[in-house]
Design a protein around this motif. Sequence first.
Motif, PDB file in Angstrom:
ATOM      1  N   ALA A 287      78.554 -17.663   2.597  1.00 19.82           N
ATOM      2  CA  ALA A 287      78.355 -18.528   3.756  1.00 19.82           C
ATOM      3  C   ALA A 287      78.928 -19.903   3.420  1.00 19.82           C
ATOM      4  O   ALA A 287      78.765 -20.398   2.299  1.00 19.82           O
ATOM      5  N   PHE A 288      79.606 -20.488   4.387  1.00 23.32           N
ATOM      6  CA  PHE A 288      80.216 -21.802   4.224  1.00 23.32           C
ATOM      7  C   PHE A 288      79.791 -22.671   5.400  1.00 23.32           C
ATOM      8  O   PHE A 288      79.802 -22.211   6.552  1.00 23.32           O
ATOM      9  N   GLU A 289      79.417 -23.918   5.117  1.00 24.72           N
ATOM     10  CA  GLU A 289      78.961 -24.828   6.164  1.00 24.72           C
ATOM     11  C   GLU A 289      79.685 -26.158   6.030  1.00 24.72           C
ATOM     12  O   GLU A 289      79.666 -26.778   4.960  1.00 24.72           O
ATOM     13  N   ALA A 290      80.319 -26.571   7.105  1.00 20.93           N
ATOM     14  CA  ALA A 290      80.985 -27.872   7.156  1.00 20.93           C
ATOM     15  C   ALA A 290      80.139 -28.822   7.992  1.00 20.93           C
ATOM     16  O   ALA A 290      79.740 -28.474   9.108  1.00 20.93           O
ATOM     17  N   SER A 291      79.855 -29.998   7.448  1.00 19.76           N
ATOM     18  CA  SER A 291      79.051 -31.012   8.138  1.00 19.76           C
ATOM     19  C   SER A 291      79.908 -32.238   8.379  1.00 19.76           C
ATOM     20  O   SER A 291      80.608 -32.711   7.466  1.00 19.76           O
ATOM     21  N   PHE A 292      79.838 -32.752   9.606  1.00 23.88           N
ATOM     22  CA  PHE A 292      80.623 -33.923  10.007  1.00 23.88           C
ATOM     23  C   PHE A 292      79.645 -35.025  10.404  1.00 23.88           C
ATOM     24  O   PHE A 292      78.912 -34.896  11.387  1.00 23.88           O
ATOM     25  N   PHE A 293      79.628 -36.098   9.625  1.00 24.50           N
ATOM     26  CA  PHE A 293      78.706 -37.208   9.848  1.00 24.50           C
ATOM     27  C   PHE A 293      79.440 -38.326  10.580  1.00 24.50           C
ATOM     28  O   PHE A 293      80.430 -38.862  10.071  1.00 24.50           O
ATOM     29  N   ARG A 294      78.947 -38.638  11.771  1.00 22.48           N
ATOM     30  CA  ARG A 294      79.571 -39.709  12.555  1.00 22.48           C
ATOM     31  C   ARG A 294      79.022 -41.058  12.145  1.00 22.48           C
ATOM     32  O   ARG A 294      77.907 -41.169  11.619  1.00 22.48           O
ATOM     33  N   ILE A 302      79.060 -26.794  11.450  1.00 24.47           N
ATOM     34  CA  ILE A 302      79.559 -25.466  11.804  1.00 24.47           C
ATOM     35  C   ILE A 302      79.460 -24.604  10.549  1.00 24.47           C
ATOM     36  O   ILE A 302      79.711 -25.070   9.433  1.00 24.47           O
ATOM     37  N   GLY A 303      79.050 -23.370  10.743  1.00 26.95           N
ATOM     38  CA  GLY A 303      78.896 -22.465   9.615  1.00 26.95           C
ATOM     39  C   GLY A 303      79.577 -21.138   9.892  1.00 26.95           C
ATOM     40  O   GLY A 303      79.623 -20.668  11.026  1.00 26.95           O
ATOM     41  N   VAL A 304      80.117 -20.533   8.865  1.00 31.88           N
ATOM     42  CA  VAL A 304      80.730 -19.208   8.958  1.00 31.88           C
ATOM     43  C   VAL A 304      80.207 -18.370   7.807  1.00 31.88           C
ATOM     44  O   VAL A 304      79.819 -18.887   6.757  1.00 31.88           O
ATOM     45  N   GLU A 305      80.205 -17.056   8.031  1.00 32.05           N
ATOM     46  CA  GLU A 305      79.808 -16.100   7.003  1.00 32.05           C
ATOM     47  C   GLU A 305      80.946 -15.121   6.760  1.00 32.05           C
ATOM     48  O   GLU A 305      81.765 -14.884   7.654  1.00 32.05           O
ATOM     49  N   THR A 306      80.970 -14.576   5.569  1.00 31.94           N
ATOM     50  CA  THR A 306      81.988 -13.596   5.218  1.00 31.94           C
ATOM     51  C   THR A 306      81.323 -12.281   4.860  1.00 31.94           C
ATOM     52  O   THR A 306      80.204 -12.250   4.334  1.00 31.94           O
ATOM     53  N   GLY A 307      82.015 -11.179   5.178  1.00 32.13           N
ATOM     54  CA  GLY A 307      81.459  -9.866   4.887  1.00 32.13           C
ATOM     55  C   GLY A 307      81.388  -9.568   3.401  1.00 32.13           C
ATOM     56  O   GLY A 307      80.571  -8.772   2.965  1.00 32.13           O
ATOM     57  N   ARG A 308      82.234 -10.222   2.612  1.00 31.15           N
ATOM     58  CA  ARG A 308      82.249 -10.042   1.163  1.00 31.15           C
ATOM     59  C   ARG A 308      82.331 -11.411   0.499  1.00 31.15           C
ATOM     60  O   ARG A 308      82.775 -12.377   1.122  1.00 31.15           O
ATOM     61  N   ALA A 369      87.805  -8.784   6.701  1.00 28.83           N
ATOM     62  CA  ALA A 369      88.441  -9.982   7.246  1.00 28.83           C
ATOM     63  C   ALA A 369      88.436  -9.971   8.769  1.00 28.83           C
ATOM     64  O   ALA A 369      88.221 -11.000   9.418  1.00 28.83           O
ATOM     65  N   LEU A 370      88.684  -8.794   9.373  1.00 28.64           N
ATOM     66  CA  LEU A 370      88.656  -8.692  10.827  1.00 28.64           C
ATOM     67  C   LEU A 370      87.262  -8.987  11.372  1.00 28.64           C
ATOM     68  O   LEU A 370      87.107  -9.724  12.353  1.00 28.64           O
ATOM     69  N   VAL A 371      86.227  -8.416  10.741  1.00 26.23           N
ATOM     70  CA  VAL A 371      84.848  -8.670  11.183  1.00 26.23           C
ATOM     71  C   VAL A 371      84.513 -10.153  11.066  1.00 26.23           C
ATOM     72  O   VAL A 371      83.885 -10.736  11.953  1.00 26.23           O
ATOM     73  N   ASP A 372      84.936 -10.790   9.995  1.00 28.47           N
ATOM     74  CA  ASP A 372      84.659 -12.213   9.802  1.00 28.47           C
ATOM     75  C   ASP A 372      85.267 -13.040  10.935  1.00 28.47           C
ATOM     76  O   ASP A 372      84.622 -13.959  11.460  1.00 28.47           O
ATOM     77  N   ALA A 403      77.239  -6.867  12.348  1.00 28.76           N
ATOM     78  CA  ALA A 403      78.289  -6.444  11.420  1.00 28.76           C
ATOM     79  C   ALA A 403      78.565  -7.489  10.357  1.00 28.76           C
ATOM     80  O   ALA A 403      79.164  -7.180   9.332  1.00 28.76           O
ATOM     81  N   ALA A 404      78.100  -8.726  10.553  1.00 26.76           N
ATOM     82  CA  ALA A 404      78.395  -9.788   9.593  1.00 26.76           C
ATOM     83  C   ALA A 404      77.778  -9.503   8.241  1.00 26.76           C
ATOM     84  O   ALA A 404      78.293  -9.930   7.220  1.00 26.76           O
ATOM     85  N   GLY A 405      76.660  -8.799   8.190  1.00 24.09           N
ATOM     86  CA  GLY A 405      76.009  -8.529   6.912  1.00 24.09           C
ATOM     87  C   GLY A 405      76.300  -7.167   6.353  1.00 24.09           C
ATOM     88  O   GLY A 405      75.534  -6.659   5.543  1.00 24.09           O
ATOM     89  N   MET A 406      77.419  -6.541   6.744  1.00 18.72           N
ATOM     90  CA  MET A 406      77.672  -5.145   6.369  1.00 18.72           C
ATOM     91  C   MET A 406      77.866  -4.971   4.870  1.00 18.72           C
ATOM     92  O   MET A 406      77.652  -3.884   4.346  1.00 18.72           O
ATOM     93  N   ALA A 407      78.277  -6.016   4.169  1.00 17.99           N
ATOM     94  CA  ALA A 407      78.465  -5.861   2.726  1.00 17.99           C
ATOM     95  C   ALA A 407      77.505  -6.717   1.925  1.00 17.99           C
ATOM     96  O   ALA A 407      77.612  -6.814   0.718  1.00 17.99           O
ATOM     97  N   ARG A 408      76.552  -7.346   2.610  1.00 22.38           N
ATOM     98  CA  ARG A 408      75.643  -8.233   1.885  1.00 22.38           C
ATOM     99  C   ARG A 408      74.689  -7.452   1.000  1.00 22.38           C
ATOM    100  O   ARG A 408      74.412  -7.804  -0.123  1.00 22.38           O
ATOM    101  N   LYS A 409      74.150  -6.356   1.514  1.00 21.61           N
ATOM    102  CA  LYS A 409      73.253  -5.533   0.709  1.00 21.61           C
ATOM    103  C   LYS A 409      73.348  -4.099   1.213  1.00 21.61           C
ATOM    104  O   LYS A 409      73.621  -3.851   2.383  1.00 21.61           O
ATOM    105  N   PRO A 410      73.109  -3.127   0.357  1.00 22.63           N
ATOM    106  CA  PRO A 410      73.221  -1.731   0.791  1.00 22.63           C
ATOM    107  C   PRO A 410      72.141  -1.380   1.789  1.00 22.63           C
ATOM    108  O   PRO A 410      71.030  -1.896   1.745  1.00 22.63           O
TER     109      PRO A 410
END
Length: 519
Positions: A287-294, A302-308, A369-372, A403-410
């Motif tokens: 998981a990656f989170e970008a924070s923009f402080f005004r 904004i946050g994104v997650e990756t399947g792997r 990558a497509l799911v992400d 589908a975002a957590g398809m590879a996080r845990k079995p």
Amino acid sequence: MTACPSQRRYLALWFPFLPTDRLQRGTIPHGGAPAEPLVLVHPVKGALRLAAASRQAREIGLNPDLPLADARARVPALVTADHDPAADASLLLRMAGTCERWTPSVALDPPDGLLLDVTGCAHLLGGEANLRNEVLRRIRRSGFSVRATLAGTPDTARALARFGRAAVVPPGGEEDAARSLPVAALALPERTEAALALAGLKRLADLADLPSLSLAARFGEGMPERLERVLGRRDRRIAPLRPLPVFRVERAFAEPVTHADAVADSLRGLLGRMVEQLDAAGQGGRAFEASFFRSDGAVRRIGVETGRPSRDADAILRLLHEKLDALADPLDPGYGFDLVRLAVPVCEPLRPHQYGLDGGVPEDDQLSALVDRLVARLGPARVLRFAAADTHDPLRSSRLVPAAGMARKPEPDSWAAQPPDDPPARPLQLFEPPQPVEALAEVPDGPPLRFRWRHVLHRVVRAEGPERIAAEWWRAPDAPARDYYRVEDAQGRRFWLFRAGLYEDGAERPRWYLHGLFA
């Protein structure tokens, strides 16, 4: 809880006029003061009483819990508004997000305070005094009254911010600074404070040297522990609003930036630094989170997650841009961003990829990558996949999960393995509800010889079964058992039929249904 002296440092913020400042901010000229006092009222036992008062109202003796009628008798031109605790709590939460520019460890101290764990953060601003002054400057510029104290324990810092005058307490000096505080700094029940006053114990110095057992026996078991925390003898860790990131990098701008290209360049540079940290630790971000402080205190995340697990900077940057493009409320720089931060809240070990001899990317990686990308653009609730469910009921044998957590845990319940040369046991297409058919069997409990479905007669040339499936007794205790058959007609089409009920039950004649079609 750990004994002091502590190496940690905490900054306590107190907003004494938070409810009224919320209504007055933006209506007061810079450097000026409101022309009339403001009070917030709420009903108490059928009468309106003051719940909060502005600084000007406090200065003329209009304190909380005063009846509104008495307050109007003193100030006929008094300005009133309804007290809204929910709006105050929401504002405090937003201010906590603003304070994350100085430390990721921020906790609420409701209804009008915040606690910041600033351990290891002061050197970024040239020392603890400069850090405190920077926090006060930004908050006061936003139109809020605030007091702040920095100390070695959160309870000492909180008590001094509300009842003392110390700005920065040196390490180890918490007890000396707190001994002069009134007993109200312990935040005890009113009955306990009254009992302490009757006993002539008005300051913490009067209690500091008394035996703990005597204090507990007379004023309650929790009182000695609270006293030790406020005196700085014990430290308790604060509970941050958000989990602390495993890795984080940030970039501060000398002048606020408003151009989208500058923000994109900063993200690209931060991702490069983040990938270096992840690579050195042998980790990949999930998981990656970008924070923009005004510059005006507003924060967008904004946050994104990756399947792997991933440390592919280009792929992560594409996901962030996908998320930015899909925002219903575009990222508004306002007067400009003066800080951009990239954090990795979740990571996992990542070993080097083993590519094929042709240098191609494995299919699993392409699918991930497509799911992400779909999740980043459409949201996790709209990108689903099928997962096996622990049931023998064919209607409930699968479920939809993100589908975002398809590879996080079995998955705890995996699909049953099917021999490669065997035909499928279940059809891909199921009818809900099953469709009734007219069937003729050679013997009552045997497979069908032919059946009519949608006015077309099908002659069965091959049949396999029966497979008896009963409904889950706790869901449908009276549902009849089903005998399923996999059949093939003369044209090679394959069907999944079942007979509902048994002839030996002696009840209603069993009926036939078509439940699914094989590909």
